[in-house]
Design an enzyme around this catalytic site. Structure first.
Site, PDB file in Angstrom:
ATOM      1  NE  ARG A  46     -43.635 -13.056  51.003  1.00 18.38           N
ATOM      2  CZ  ARG A  46     -42.777 -12.199  50.443  1.00 18.38           C
ATOM      3  NH1 ARG A  46     -41.701 -11.790  51.115  1.00 18.38           N
ATOM      4  NH2 ARG A  46     -42.994 -11.765  49.223  1.00 18.38           N
TER       5      ARG A  46
ATOM      6  CG  HIS B 137     -45.117  -5.730  53.146  1.00 16.27           C
ATOM      7  ND1 HIS B 137     -43.995  -6.026  53.893  1.00 16.27           N
ATOM      8  CD2 HIS B 137     -44.709  -5.715  51.846  1.00 16.27           C
ATOM      9  CE1 HIS B 137     -42.949  -6.176  53.080  1.00 16.27           C
ATOM     10  NE2 HIS B 137     -43.363  -6.006  51.831  1.00 16.27           N
TER      11      HIS B 137
ATOM     12  CG  HIS C 281     -41.391  -1.956  50.564  1.00 17.07           C
ATOM     13  ND1 HIS C 281     -40.481  -2.066  49.533  1.00 17.07           N
ATOM     14  CD2 HIS C 281     -41.975  -3.178  50.673  1.00 17.07           C
ATOM     15  CE1 HIS C 281     -40.525  -3.292  49.041  1.00 17.07           C
ATOM     16  NE2 HIS C 281     -41.420  -3.987  49.723  1.00 17.07           N
TER      17      HIS C 281
ATOM     18  CG  ASP D  16     -38.565 -10.796  48.108  1.00 15.10           C
ATOM     19  OD1 ASP D  16     -38.305 -10.013  49.050  1.00 15.10           O
ATOM     20  OD2 ASP D  16     -39.731 -11.078  47.767  1.00 15.10           O
TER      21      ASP D  16
ATOM     22  CD  GLU E 161     -38.568  -4.492  51.832  1.00 14.67           C
ATOM     23  OE1 GLU E 161     -39.564  -4.834  52.506  1.00 14.67           O
ATOM     24  OE2 GLU E 161     -38.227  -5.077  50.774  1.00 14.67           O
TER      25      GLU E 161
END
Length: 365
Positions: free
Chosen positions: A94, A119, A190, A264, A329
Site C-alpha cells: 500500500r 498492489h 503474491h 496482514d 510476499e
C-alpha cells in the site's frame, strides 16, 4: 512467444487451450515447468504471471496443487481475488492515500483499497500480458515494459522476471528492472499457499507451523498503512521467532490483529547485510508433511492469511474459504515513499533493480 509444454500428461491436468486468448493485442498461454527430481510441476499463464498450479508431493509421495489458482484465462481475469498468485507491481502493498513525493513533485496513483493505493492499482502488473519464453523444461522468462505514467507512476520501466523450478523443489523467482526516469519500484509475487492441497473446501492454515526470522514488524493503522513505528515482536502475537501455529493467536484481542482482520503485516527481516539472500520464514503443514522455506534478498516479507477470502471457486472446483492460504510476499516496506526512515524504494536511471526470492519445498517426517 516460445512454449515448450504441450499440457498433455501433466499432473496439474490443465489445458493450454483454456488459457489462450488475445488480450491487449497479445496472446495469453499456459506454460508448464517440470523438474527432474520428482516430477514436480509449476503451471503459469503469462497474464499477470499468475500461477495456476504448483504440484508438490506429500510425505507419502502423493501430489497436490498447493498454490491457489484458476483453470482458465477467463477465471483468472474474473477472479474474486484479482491478485491471486500473480506478479505485483509497480508497487507491492500500500501507498497511503495513493500519494507520494519524488524530487518535490507530488504523484497521485490509483486509490483502490479504501483510501489507499494497493498492489499497483486496478490495472497493475497482475492484469498485463507479459512476453514469455519458456527457455527449457524448468525455466520461464517473462518481460514487460511499463509505460511512463502507467497507473500514475513516473518513468518507462523495463522488467524481466524469471521463474525456475529447480531439481531441489525450489520455486525460484528472479527480478530485474531499469528505468529511464527516477521512479519508485516494489515488486513481489503474491502466491497464496495451501500446503495441505487444494480441496472443496480447502482447509484453513490454522495448523500450519510458522517460523519468521524477524525481531521487528511494522504496525499499521485502521486502513492498513504503517504508522512508521518499527515495533518489537517480543511479547505480541506477531512473535514467530520460534515455531507457532497460525491459529494459536490469530484471534487474540490485540489491536493490530483487528486492523488486519488477522495477519496482514510486514515483517522486518533479520539481515546482517542488506540485499543478502537469507532465510526469511518456514511453514510446515503437519498432516501432509509439506514444508516451505522462504529465502529472499528483500528487507521485508508481508505475511497475509487470506483474511478476506469468502469461499470463491478456483482450480478444478476447489473452493477458498477465509484463511485457507498463507502468503509470504517478499518486498520493500509498504508506504515507503512516505516514510523517510524506511529503506529506499527509489530506482534511478542507470541503476538496476534486482531481487531473488526462493520458495523451497521439502518433507518433514
Amino acid at each position: 512467444m516460445i512454449n515448450t509444454s504441450n499440457s498433455h500428461g501433466f499432473l496439474c491436468d490443465l489445458k493450454r487451450a483454456d488459457f489462450q486468448k488475445t488480450i491487449q493485442g497479445k496472446q495469453t498461454d499456459l506454460f508448464i515447468l517440470k523438474n527432474k527430481k520428482d516430477g514436480a510441476e509449476l503451471a503459469v499463464t503469462n497474464y499477470g504471471g499468475a500461477v495456476a498450479a504448483l504440484m508438490m508431493p506429500d510425505r507419502d509421495g502423493r501430489f497436490a496443487n498447493i498454490m491457489q489458482g484458476h483453470d482458465s484465462i477467463e477465471h483468472v481475469i474474473r477472479s474474486r481475488e484479482p491478485f491471486l498468485s500473480t506478479l505485483i507491481g509497480r508497487y507491492a502493498n500500500r501507498i497511503g492515500k495513493g500519494r507520494f513525493l519524488l524530487d518535490e513533485k507530488e504523484y497521485q496513483v490509483a486509490v483502490n483499497n479504501g483510501p489507499n493505493h494497493l498492489h499497483g492499482g486496478p490495472t497493475g502488473f497482475h492484469t498485463r500480458v507479459w512476453d514469455a519464453v519458456q527457455s527449457d523444461d524448468q525455466t520461464l522468462k517473462l518481460h514487460y515494459v511499463s509505460a511512463d505514467g502507467e497507473e500514475g507512476f513516473p518513468g518507462r520501466v523495463d522488467i524481466r522476471v524469471t521463474y525456475r523450478l529447480s531439481d531441489d523443489d525450489e520455486f525460484i523467482i528472479q527480478y530485474a528492472a531499469t528505468t529511464d526516469k527516477k521512479t519508485i519500484l516494489n515488486l513481489t509475487h503474491h502466491g497464496f499457499y495451501s500446503l495441505s492441497g487444494l480441496a472443496d473446501p480447502t482447509a484453513t492454515v490454522d495448523e500450519n507451523l510458522v517460523t519468521i526470522h524477524a525481531d521487528y514488524y511494522l504496525p499499521i493503522d485502521e486502513t492498513s498503512i504503517p504508522s512508521g513505528e518499527v515495533a518489537k515482536v517480543e511479547g505480541t502475537p506477531f512473535d514467530f521467532r520460534t515455531p507457532h501455529t497460525v491459529g494459536c493467536r490469530i484471534d487474540d484481542r490485540f489491536p493490530q490483529l483487528a486492523f488486519g482482520a488477522g495477519y496482514d503485516h510486514c515483517y522486518v527481516l533479520n539481515k546482517r547485510e542488506a540485499g543478502s539472500l537469507t532465510l526469511a520464514a518456514k511453514c510446515v503443514e503437519p498432516r501432509s508433511g509439506r514444508c516451505m522455506e522462504v529465502y529472499t534478498t528483500e528487507p521485508g516479507v508481508q505475511v497475509y492469511t487470506s483474511n478476506w477470502h469468502n469461499g470463491f471457486e478456483g482450480y478444478h472446483g476447489a473452493t477458498f474459504p477465509r484463511r485457507s492460504a498463507i502468503c509470504f510476499e517478499a518486498q520493500r516496506f509498504p508506504d515507503t515513499p512516505n516514510k523517510g526512515h524506511f529503506p529506499s524504494c527509489v530506482l534511478n536511471p542507470g541503476e538496476e533493480y534486482r531481487q531473488t526470492t526462493i520458495y523451497k519445498f521439502s518433507i518433514e517426517k
